[in-house]
Scaffold this motif. Sequence first.
Motif, mmCIF file in Angstrom:
data_model
loop_
_atom_site.group_PDB
_atom_site.id
_atom_site.type_symbol
_atom_site.label_atom_id
_atom_site.label_comp_id
_atom_site.label_asym_id
_atom_site.label_seq_id
_atom_site.Cartn_x
_atom_site.Cartn_y
_atom_site.Cartn_z
ATOM 1 N N LYS A 52 44.468 19.334 29.704
ATOM 2 C CA LYS A 52 43.973 19.032 31.050
ATOM 3 C C LYS A 52 45.075 18.323 31.818
ATOM 4 O O LYS A 52 45.745 17.438 31.285
ATOM 5 N N TYR A 66 49.503 24.781 46.025
ATOM 6 C CA TYR A 66 48.294 24.066 45.606
ATOM 7 C C TYR A 66 48.454 22.580 45.876
ATOM 8 O O TYR A 66 49.529 22.022 45.666
ATOM 9 N N GLU A 70 43.549 19.580 43.769
ATOM 10 C CA GLU A 70 42.901 20.824 43.335
ATOM 11 C C GLU A 70 43.151 21.098 41.851
ATOM 12 O O GLU A 70 42.430 21.880 41.238
ATOM 13 N N MET A 71 44.190 20.491 41.308
ATOM 14 C CA MET A 71 44.633 20.815 39.966
ATOM 15 C C MET A 71 44.302 19.743 38.932
ATOM 16 O O MET A 71 44.022 20.060 37.779
ATOM 17 N N ARG A 74 41.789 19.657 35.616
ATOM 18 C CA ARG A 74 41.461 21.017 35.166
ATOM 19 C C ARG A 74 42.331 21.402 33.979
ATOM 20 O O ARG A 74 43.488 21.010 33.890
ATOM 21 N N PRO A 75 41.800 22.220 33.063
ATOM 22 C CA PRO A 75 42.627 22.717 31.956
ATOM 23 C C PRO A 75 43.750 23.594 32.510
ATOM 24 O O PRO A 75 43.527 24.422 33.399
ATOM 25 N N ASP A 78 43.272 27.320 32.832
ATOM 26 C CA ASP A 78 42.341 27.778 33.868
ATOM 27 C C ASP A 78 42.996 27.869 35.246
ATOM 28 O O ASP A 78 42.420 28.454 36.161
ATOM 29 N N LEU A 79 44.165 27.268 35.400
ATOM 30 C CA LEU A 79 44.837 27.277 36.702
ATOM 31 C C LEU A 79 45.466 28.632 37.019
ATOM 32 O O LEU A 79 45.701 28.953 38.179
#
Length: 186
Positions: A52, A66, A70-71, A74-75, A78-79
């Motif tokens: 993550k 980005y 937004e990032m 998150r894993p 998944d980006l």
Amino acid sequence: DDDGMPICAMGTVQDITERREAERALRDAESLYRLHFENVSDVIYSMDREFKLITISPSVERLLGYRPEEMIGRPFQDLNIVAPECLGQAASHAATILGGNPIPSAEFKFIARDGTMKWGEVSGAPLIQKGEVTAMIFVARDITDRKKGEAEREKLQAQLLQAQKLEAVGRLAGGVAHDFNNLLTV
């Protein structure tokens, strides 16, 4: 006091000048590091052991489009910002770092928000706390222009090689024609 009794007060006085100066120096150092992180042109990011995203510098917006918020959290997988053909190499490097070893720079293809491909040169290292790898930190530098220049140079070298081959064939054909002409003259 009104009744003529003296007032007695007891207290403790402590000089906190050194502590205040240390706190100010710490705030100043933290502010300087934050300025570095927020203004560096390379992308600096960190991930926990579950991949993550913990932090990412604002320069990611200029490079990939980005915003950091937004990032973060998150894993990484998944980006979808690493080109599929580079995922195996990225996983291998993450395993090396989680094993406690840094990785030298490696080239990866990244996918920007608008779908364009970008090249990045990435290096990484483990973040070790109390003898244990708790996270990974990376620095990614945009090398897209350099890769485009290398591709253009390779293309020009291939064209030059082709021209040299054609020139050699032309000379050979000219020599054969000259020799054939000499034979005909005789």
